[in-house]
Design a protein around this motif. Sequence first.
Motif, PDB file in Angstrom:
ATOM      1  N   TRP A  34       6.266   9.232   5.821  1.00 46.32           N
ATOM      2  CA  TRP A  34       5.825   9.377   4.426  1.00 46.32           C
ATOM      3  C   TRP A  34       4.469  10.070   4.357  1.00 46.32           C
ATOM      4  O   TRP A  34       3.514   9.550   3.791  1.00 46.32           O
ATOM      5  CB  TRP A  34       5.783   8.010   3.757  1.00 46.32           C
ATOM      6  N   ASN A  35       4.382  11.268   4.922  1.00 43.22           N
ATOM      7  CA  ASN A  35       3.098  11.966   5.024  1.00 43.22           C
ATOM      8  C   ASN A  35       3.065  13.294   4.267  1.00 43.22           C
ATOM      9  O   ASN A  35       2.247  14.153   4.552  1.00 43.22           O
ATOM     10  CB  ASN A  35       2.743  12.204   6.489  1.00 43.22           C
ATOM     11  N   SER A  57       0.833  -1.204   0.000  1.00 44.08           N
ATOM     12  CA  SER A  57       0.000   0.000   0.000  1.00 44.08           C
ATOM     13  C   SER A  57       0.867   1.254   0.000  1.00 44.08           C
ATOM     14  O   SER A  57       0.602   2.213  -0.738  1.00 44.08           O
ATOM     15  CB  SER A  57      -0.933  -0.003   1.211  1.00 44.08           C
ATOM     16  N   LEU A  58       1.926   1.242   0.814  1.00 49.22           N
ATOM     17  CA  LEU A  58       2.845   2.384   0.839  1.00 49.22           C
ATOM     18  C   LEU A  58       3.498   2.562  -0.526  1.00 49.22           C
ATOM     19  O   LEU A  58       3.511   3.679  -1.076  1.00 49.22           O
ATOM     20  CB  LEU A  58       3.917   2.172   1.916  1.00 49.22           C
ATOM     21  N   GLU A 106      -1.580   2.040   7.796  1.00 56.63           N
ATOM     22  CA  GLU A 106      -0.635   1.066   7.237  1.00 56.63           C
ATOM     23  C   GLU A 106       0.297   0.540   8.338  1.00 56.63           C
ATOM     24  O   GLU A 106       0.569  -0.673   8.399  1.00 56.63           O
ATOM     25  CB  GLU A 106       0.185   1.697   6.113  1.00 56.63           C
ATOM     26  N   GLN A 107       0.746   1.428   9.191  1.00 56.53           N
ATOM     27  CA  GLN A 107       1.620   1.039  10.286  1.00 56.53           C
ATOM     28  C   GLN A 107       0.912   0.034  11.215  1.00 56.53           C
ATOM     29  O   GLN A 107       1.507  -0.962  11.627  1.00 56.53           O
ATOM     30  CB  GLN A 107       2.030   2.280  11.072  1.00 56.53           C
ATOM     31  N   ASN A 154       1.466   4.115  -3.185  1.00 54.65           N
ATOM     32  CA  ASN A 154       1.295   5.552  -3.023  1.00 54.65           C
ATOM     33  C   ASN A 154       2.561   6.345  -3.330  1.00 54.65           C
ATOM     34  O   ASN A 154       2.481   7.443  -3.895  1.00 54.65           O
ATOM     35  CB  ASN A 154       0.813   5.837  -1.597  1.00 54.65           C
ATOM     36  N   PHE A 182       6.808   4.396   8.855  1.00 52.36           N
ATOM     37  CA  PHE A 182       5.609   4.699   8.062  1.00 52.36           C
ATOM     38  C   PHE A 182       5.164   6.159   8.186  1.00 52.36           C
ATOM     39  O   PHE A 182       4.900   6.808   7.165  1.00 52.36           O
ATOM     40  CB  PHE A 182       4.449   3.758   8.436  1.00 52.36           C
ATOM     41  N   PHE A 206      10.160   3.429  -2.450  1.00 53.64           N
ATOM     42  CA  PHE A 206      10.115   2.385  -1.428  1.00 53.64           C
ATOM     43  C   PHE A 206      11.440   1.635  -1.366  1.00 53.64           C
ATOM     44  O   PHE A 206      11.975   1.369  -0.297  1.00 53.64           O
ATOM     45  CB  PHE A 206       8.953   1.418  -1.685  1.00 53.64           C
ATOM     46  N   ARG A 262      -3.328   7.762   6.691  1.00 52.78           N
ATOM     47  CA  ARG A 262      -3.077   6.548   5.914  1.00 52.78           C
ATOM     48  C   ARG A 262      -1.846   5.822   6.436  1.00 52.78           C
ATOM     49  O   ARG A 262      -1.846   4.604   6.598  1.00 52.78           O
ATOM     50  CB  ARG A 262      -2.911   6.899   4.429  1.00 52.78           C
ATOM     51  N   ARG A 263      -0.772   6.572   6.685  1.00 49.19           N
ATOM     52  CA  ARG A 263       0.459   5.944   7.162  1.00 49.19           C
ATOM     53  C   ARG A 263       0.250   5.287   8.522  1.00 49.19           C
ATOM     54  O   ARG A 263       0.796   4.224   8.798  1.00 49.19           O
ATOM     55  CB  ARG A 263       1.598   6.965   7.244  1.00 49.19           C
TER      56      ARG A 263
END
Length: 145
Positions: free
Chosen positions: A121-122, A87-88, A139-140, A91, A118, A97, A135-136
């Motif tokens: 990456w905002n 997912s990361l 995901e985290q 994006n 995570f 990555f 979102r991060r």
Amino acid sequence: MSALAYAVSLIKKWEGCRLAAYPDPGSGGHPWTIGYGATGPGIKNGVTWTQAQADDRLALDVDRFLKGVRSVLKKPATDAQLGAMTSLAYNIGVKAFANSTLLRKFNAGDVAGAAAEFPRWNRAAGKVMKGLTNRRLDEQGVFRS
């Protein structure tokens, strides 16, 4: 749940689905986006898709990003970890990555350190985005589960 299912769930939740092309929220322009965050050739102002087109493109893209993430892993990952990292990467791009501290820490066996990366990456176009922050964190949480 499979890694693919984790990734699709996160991507659908955070990208949403829009069937008319829209400008990138961070830049206000390029890249134009459609469906579940799809970008690339032919996606520009005025383009519309059907739901089937958006779903088909998502399936192709997630498979491609999952393979890209797997190709740079040197340690085994759980399905949740792989899904969150996919997912990361979906994006931020596989190249970003692959060059990330998150991946370096994961590959070194520092899973907790990787998880802590995570939230970094905002940003989009240099600006902190509340949606990316949330979102991060999601995901985290999946990565840690």
